[in-house]
Design a protein around this motif. Sequence first.
Motif, PDB file in Angstrom:
ATOM      1  N   UNK A  17      -0.295   3.612  -3.963  1.00  0.00           N
ATOM      2  CA  UNK A  17      -1.433   4.520  -4.028  1.00  0.00           C
ATOM      3  C   UNK A  17      -2.263   4.376  -5.290  1.00  0.00           C
ATOM      4  N   UNK A  18      -1.845   3.493  -6.193  1.00  0.00           N
ATOM      5  CA  UNK A  18      -2.691   3.167  -7.340  1.00  0.00           C
ATOM      6  C   UNK A  18      -3.733   2.118  -6.985  1.00  0.00           C
ATOM      7  N   UNK A  19      -3.540   1.450  -5.866  1.00  0.00           N
ATOM      8  CA  UNK A  19      -4.529   0.492  -5.354  1.00  0.00           C
ATOM      9  C   UNK A  19      -5.401   1.238  -4.347  1.00  0.00           C
TER      10      UNK A  19
ATOM     11  N   UNK B  69       0.558  -1.673   1.467  1.00  0.00           N
ATOM     12  CA  UNK B  69      -0.797  -1.236   1.758  1.00  0.00           C
ATOM     13  C   UNK B  69      -1.346  -0.414   0.605  1.00  0.00           C
ATOM     14  N   UNK B  70      -2.658  -0.425   0.390  1.00  0.00           N
ATOM     15  CA  UNK B  70      -3.270   0.408  -0.649  1.00  0.00           C
ATOM     16  C   UNK B  70      -3.472   1.832  -0.147  1.00  0.00           C
ATOM     17  N   UNK B  71      -3.927   2.691  -1.002  1.00  0.00           N
ATOM     18  CA  UNK B  71      -4.454   3.985  -0.589  1.00  0.00           C
ATOM     19  C   UNK B  71      -5.815   3.701   0.038  1.00  0.00           C
ATOM     20  N   UNK B  72      -5.925   3.885   1.340  1.00  0.00           N
ATOM     21  CA  UNK B  72      -7.160   3.565   2.049  1.00  0.00           C
ATOM     22  C   UNK B  72      -7.968   4.834   2.260  1.00  0.00           C
ATOM     23  N   UNK B  73      -9.175   4.826   1.713  1.00  0.00           N
ATOM     24  CA  UNK B  73     -10.074   5.977   1.854  1.00  0.00           C
ATOM     25  C   UNK B  73     -11.076   5.712   2.970  1.00  0.00           C
ATOM     26  N   UNK B  74     -11.885   6.725   3.255  1.00  0.00           N
ATOM     27  CA  UNK B  74     -12.821   6.631   4.367  1.00  0.00           C
ATOM     28  C   UNK B  74     -14.161   7.254   3.982  1.00  0.00           C
TER      29      UNK B  74
ATOM     30  N   UNK C 193       1.503   8.295  -5.972  1.00  0.00           N
ATOM     31  CA  UNK C 193       2.481   7.385  -6.548  1.00  0.00           C
ATOM     32  C   UNK C 193       3.009   6.458  -5.454  1.00  0.00           C
ATOM     33  N   UNK C 194       3.583   5.369  -5.849  1.00  0.00           N
ATOM     34  CA  UNK C 194       4.149   4.372  -4.932  1.00  0.00           C
ATOM     35  C   UNK C 194       5.180   5.018  -4.005  1.00  0.00           C
ATOM     36  N   UNK C 195       5.059   4.748  -2.695  1.00  0.00           N
ATOM     37  CA  UNK C 195       5.918   5.420  -1.727  1.00  0.00           C
ATOM     38  C   UNK C 195       6.379   4.438  -0.656  1.00  0.00           C
TER      39      UNK C 195
ATOM     40  N   UNK D 110      -5.601   6.653   4.912  1.00  0.00           N
ATOM     41  CA  UNK D 110      -4.199   6.281   5.109  1.00  0.00           C
ATOM     42  C   UNK D 110      -3.498   6.108   3.770  1.00  0.00           C
ATOM     43  N   UNK D 111      -2.358   6.758   3.644  1.00  0.00           N
ATOM     44  CA  UNK D 111      -1.500   6.612   2.466  1.00  0.00           C
ATOM     45  C   UNK D 111      -0.086   6.283   2.911  1.00  0.00           C
ATOM     46  N   UNK D 112       0.001   5.510   4.000  1.00  0.00           N
ATOM     47  CA  UNK D 112       1.286   5.237   4.615  1.00  0.00           C
ATOM     48  C   UNK D 112       1.667   6.357   5.560  1.00  0.00           C
ATOM     49  N   UNK D 113       2.813   6.193   6.208  1.00  0.00           N
ATOM     50  CA  UNK D 113       3.246   7.228   7.133  1.00  0.00           C
ATOM     51  C   UNK D 113       4.594   6.906   7.754  1.00  0.00           C
ATOM     52  N   UNK D 114       5.052   7.834   8.558  1.00  0.00           N
ATOM     53  CA  UNK D 114       6.291   7.654   9.309  1.00  0.00           C
ATOM     54  C   UNK D 114       5.948   7.122  10.690  1.00  0.00           C
ATOM     55  N   UNK D 115       6.722   6.167  11.180  1.00  0.00           N
ATOM     56  CA  UNK D 115       6.562   5.649  12.534  1.00  0.00           C
ATOM     57  C   UNK D 115       7.857   4.959  12.933  1.00  0.00           C
TER      58      UNK D 115
END
Length: 358
Positions: free
Chosen positions: A228-230, A121-126, A175-177, A136-141
């Motif tokens: 997160x570079x995308x 997934x990219x770094x999604x802004x709002x 950075x990529x995570x 969204x920058x990813x997460x734990x689930x």
Amino acid sequence: MKPPKVTLIVSPRERFSYTKTSLESIYTNTEYPFDLVFVDVCSPVSVQNYLQTKSQEKSFTVLKTDHYISPNQARNVGLEYVLQHSDSQYIVFIENDVIVQRNWLTQLVNCAEETSATVVGPLTCIGNPAHQVIHNAGGRSYIKTEIKNGQTRRRIKQSAYLTGRAISDVQDQLHRTQCDYVEFHCMLVRRDIFAQTGLLDEGMLATREHIDFCFMVTEAGGSIYSERDAIVTTDTLGIASNKAGLKAWFGQLKLPDFKWSDLPYFMVRWSDAWDRASLDHLRQKWNLAEDKYFTKRYAGLGSRRHELLIKPVVQFLTFGKGSAWLERQLITLERPLNRLWFNRYAHRLRHAQMSKTL
């Protein structure tokens, strides 16, 4: 060596009026070669005409449905087509209100190739201005099994990374995570995973679809990354857009960045019925306890409608001051209206399906 082939599947999120802006952004800001499939879920005639013209100009495929369907159903319409008609190694699900920053797709593919990720997934802004505030920058689930008083229960544990933070404030963290989930606003998926997971679960009608799919990917042994570079931006409606007020009344009544032709689909897509069914399905499918994670979301049914329909009306009627009392009254009036709207949709859908079988 040829770069991996990619097909974008564009499907609706909640409205149609941003379709042109979103598609123009994709074609203007994407250097990486791609094919595109657009799933048109009964959009207004003006949008259909635009898609017909644009698809001829850019040689992409438009798949039309004859009634409103849920986001996962729409994604599956596109996915089935791509699996049958394309040899693309990667499929990108992207919603029709997303705008993209240059180099976004190159970065997603590079991440998948360099890490062997199944999902990226990219770094999604709002909101507006675009590409500034992180959604969204990813997460734990994950699912945690607990034993309490001799009872075993399974619970979702979930947390998001960097949500609500300004990009300018977290440059050292962009950075990529590797993570547990990313969202369907924009998501690159390695084609091969669908041989293990099958299509997306259409029991997930309106909410938590990304959590369900990422659980499926993890269960199948896949990995998930946030690149997160995308950078892309979704949800130019709402508070972040700074257009919360109604600009006129009756004849010129306007919702923020909304057109009235968006409203019928919006009301079905964010109906209490679809929201509740999605949560129930997720809980039953993964054998999850009905804990605070679910009770909070059950209590919040209709929150998207309240944010984008009720609150602007309250702001207008109170000259921008707001009123919790008035908001509660309008929510009480709106809920049965939404049920009526959804029931009419469901009745028309049943009638259309019965007609097809005759």
